[in-house]
Design a protein around this motif. Sequence first.
Motif, PDB file in Angstrom:
ATOM      1  N   VAL A 192     103.268 103.749  -1.975  1.00  0.00           N
ATOM      2  CA  VAL A 192     104.028 102.572  -2.373  1.00  0.00           C
ATOM      3  C   VAL A 192     105.434 103.030  -2.730  1.00  0.00           C
ATOM      4  N   THR A 193     106.419 102.298  -2.214  1.00  0.00           N
ATOM      5  CA  THR A 193     107.808 102.576  -2.595  1.00  0.00           C
ATOM      6  C   THR A 193     108.296 101.388  -3.419  1.00  0.00           C
ATOM      7  N   GLY A 250     110.438  98.433  -4.995  1.00  0.00           N
ATOM      8  CA  GLY A 250     111.402  97.495  -4.420  1.00  0.00           C
ATOM      9  C   GLY A 250     112.783  97.715  -5.022  1.00  0.00           C
ATOM     10  N   GLN A 251     113.794  97.289  -4.301  1.00  0.00           N
ATOM     11  CA  GLN A 251     115.179  97.371  -4.760  1.00  0.00           C
ATOM     12  C   GLN A 251     115.659  95.956  -5.073  1.00  0.00           C
ATOM     13  N   ASP A 277     113.674  92.786  -3.943  1.00  0.00           N
ATOM     14  CA  ASP A 277     112.649  93.168  -2.967  1.00  0.00           C
ATOM     15  C   ASP A 277     111.366  93.608  -3.667  1.00  0.00           C
ATOM     16  N   ALA A 278     110.262  93.198  -3.095  1.00  0.00           N
ATOM     17  CA  ALA A 278     108.948  93.597  -3.619  1.00  0.00           C
ATOM     18  C   ALA A 278     108.666  95.044  -3.207  1.00  0.00           C
ATOM     19  N   PRO A 279     107.813  95.728  -3.960  1.00  0.00           N
ATOM     20  CA  PRO A 279     107.410  97.076  -3.537  1.00  0.00           C
ATOM     21  C   PRO A 279     106.796  97.028  -2.131  1.00  0.00           C
ATOM     22  N   ARG A 280     106.928  98.144  -1.404  1.00  0.00           N
ATOM     23  CA  ARG A 280     106.410  98.208  -0.046  1.00  0.00           C
ATOM     24  C   ARG A 280     105.389  99.342   0.066  1.00  0.00           C
ATOM     25  N   LEU A 281     104.443  99.109   0.935  1.00  0.00           N
ATOM     26  CA  LEU A 281     103.454 100.133   1.261  1.00  0.00           C
ATOM     27  C   LEU A 281     103.869 100.756   2.591  1.00  0.00           C
ATOM     28  N   LEU A 282     104.229 102.018   2.541  1.00  0.00           N
ATOM     29  CA  LEU A 282     104.607 102.747   3.748  1.00  0.00           C
ATOM     30  C   LEU A 282     103.489 103.722   4.078  1.00  0.00           C
TER      31      LEU A 282
END
Length: 170
Positions: A28-29, A31-32, A35-40
């Motif tokens: 998980v990265t 969010g900025q 932006d919501a956190p993202r799963l990469l």
Amino acid sequence: ERGAPVSLRYRLADGAGGWRHILDRAQVTPGQGDDAPRLLGVMIDETSALASQRWQAQLLAAVEQAAEAVVITDLTGRIDYVNRAACETSGHPREALLGATPRIFKSPLTPPAVHQAMWQTLQSGAVWRGLLHNQRRDGSAYVEYATLRPVLGDDGRATHYLAVKQDVTE
């Protein structure tokens, strides 16, 4: 929840009715701003690699359990591998053979011309077959019918030498 990387291994059914072995790595990265956190992540299909590992394990088990002695050397003649039969026939433990040369088996009963012809044949890329009068660790003599050949790499050049030897003393 903590954002730590995750690795999972699992099987997925494929469209052909088979199974694929998957390595899934994700993180998980944050969010900025809005932006919501993202799963990469990445999914790696390990099916072929696992099949290859199983095949290699089967092949090693077969060679290790063969009744014939198997010896693999590098191009200078240093022993890289011996199977159990090679150790049993010669009386040498594996540790003593690895890194040694096949001269460890040599007895004065094999004429030098035989060894010269063998090396010339191998270095020309051909298969050599013949009898070798050898000597066990305890000094007793034995005779082997040997087949030696170069092991070729992907480029067609020799990378090792393979000897498969049968004890024909009796």
